[in-house]
Design an enzyme around this catalytic site. Structure first.
Site, PDB file in Angstrom:
ATOM      1  CB  ILE A 192      -1.311   0.092   1.418  1.00  0.00           C
ATOM      2  CG1 ILE A 192      -1.478  -1.277   1.414  1.00  0.00           C
ATOM      3  CG2 ILE A 192      -1.912   1.281   1.328  1.00  0.00           C
ATOM      4  CD1 ILE A 192      -2.516  -1.317   0.104  1.00  0.00           C
ATOM      5  CE  LYS A 193       4.170   5.372  -5.088  1.00  0.00           C
ATOM      6  NZ  LYS A 193       4.683   5.644  -6.221  1.00  0.00           N
TER       7      LYS A 193
END
Length: 217
Positions: free
Chosen positions: A82-83
Site C-alpha cells: 500500500i502506497k
C-alpha cells in the site's frame, strides 16, 4: 540492491521480469492513467507477473478514506504494497496498516525529517524523490545519504526506495550511497546494460569469428 520498475505497462513488466531483473513494481495514479486501464484489472495482472511487492497508491487524503482504499487494494493480491503520501494522515494509516501486517510504501519524501517519520510509523519502504529534488537545484543524492545515516544510527528496518530516478548515473549513485531499492522507468533499467566499449568489443569478436569460417554446435 533491489530493482523495481516504475510503470503500469504490463508488456514492459513482463519483458524485464523475463530477464530476471525485477524485484518489484511501483505504480501511481499518473501511471495508471497512462496505461488507460482499470486500476484493479491492471494491478491484478501486474501482481500475477512478479513475485515481489507491487506498490498501489491510495488517492484519498483523509485517514478513514485511506484505510477504506487500502482495504480494497489489499484484496487484489497478496503481494500488494500500500502506497501512502507522506502526510500526517498518511503516516497514521501507515502505522495502522503495518500493525495489521500490510506492507507499506510512504511516498513523496523530500526531506530526512519526513523519512524519519515514515520509519517511526513502521513503513516497509520510504520513497525519496531524487529527480524532483534535482529540478529545484537540490542534490537528491544528499537526501539519500542523510536518510541512510539516520536509519543506520537507529537501526530502522524501513528500506530506502530511491524514486524519481531519471538516469543510469542516479542508479549508480544510489547504489554507492546505500539505497536498498531503486525504482526506475523501463528505459532507464534497460540502459544500465549499455556501454560503447561493450558494443565495440562484441562487434570485433563477431567479425574475427566470421573470418574463422567456423560454427558452434
Amino acid at each position: 540492491m533491489k530493482f523495481f520498475v516504475d510503470t503500469a505497462d504490463v508488456k514492459e513488466i513482463r519483458e524485464l521480469n523475463d530477464l530476471g531483473l525485477l524485484d518489484g513494481v511501483t505504480t501511481n495514479p499518473s501511471l495508471i492513467l497512462k496505461s488507460g486501464r482499470d486500476i484493479v484489472e491492471v494491478t491484478k495482472e501486474i501482481c500475477s507477473i512478479v513475485e515481489g511487492p507491487v506498490s498501489a497508491e491510495v488517492t484519498a487524503t483523509e485517514y478513514s478514506e485511506m484505510m477504506k482504499e487500502a482495504a480494497a487494494l489489499s484484496r487484489i493480491a497478496d503481494n500488494i504494497c500500500i502506497k501512502l503520501p507522506l502526510t500526517l494522515d498518511g503516516l497514521k494509516a501507515c502505522k495502522a496498516l503495518t500493525s495489521d501486517g500490510h506492507h507499506t510504501n510512504v511516498t513523496l519524501c523530500f526531506s530526512a525529517n519526513q523519512a524519519l517519520l515514515a520509519a517511526k510509523a513502521g513503513a516497509t519502504f520510504v520513497s525519496p524523490f531524487i529527480g524532483r529534488l534535482d529540478d529545484i537545484a537540490f542534490d537528491g543524492m544528499d537526501l539519500i545519504r542523510e536518510i541512510r545515516q539516520i536509519f543506520d544510527n537507529y537501526g530502522y528496518e524501513t528500506e530506502i526506495l530511491a524514486a524519481s530516478i531519471r538516469t543510469v548515473n542516479h542508479v549508480k549513485e544510489a547504489a554507492l550511497i546505500g539505497a536498498d531499492v531503486v525504482t526506475a522507468p523501463p528505459a532507464t533499467l534497460k540502459a544500465l546494460v549499455k556501454h560503447p566499449l561493450t558494443d565495440k568489443g562484441l562487434e570485433m569478436f563477431l567479425a574475427d569469428w566470421a573470418k574463422t569460417g567456423q560454427k558452434i554446435g
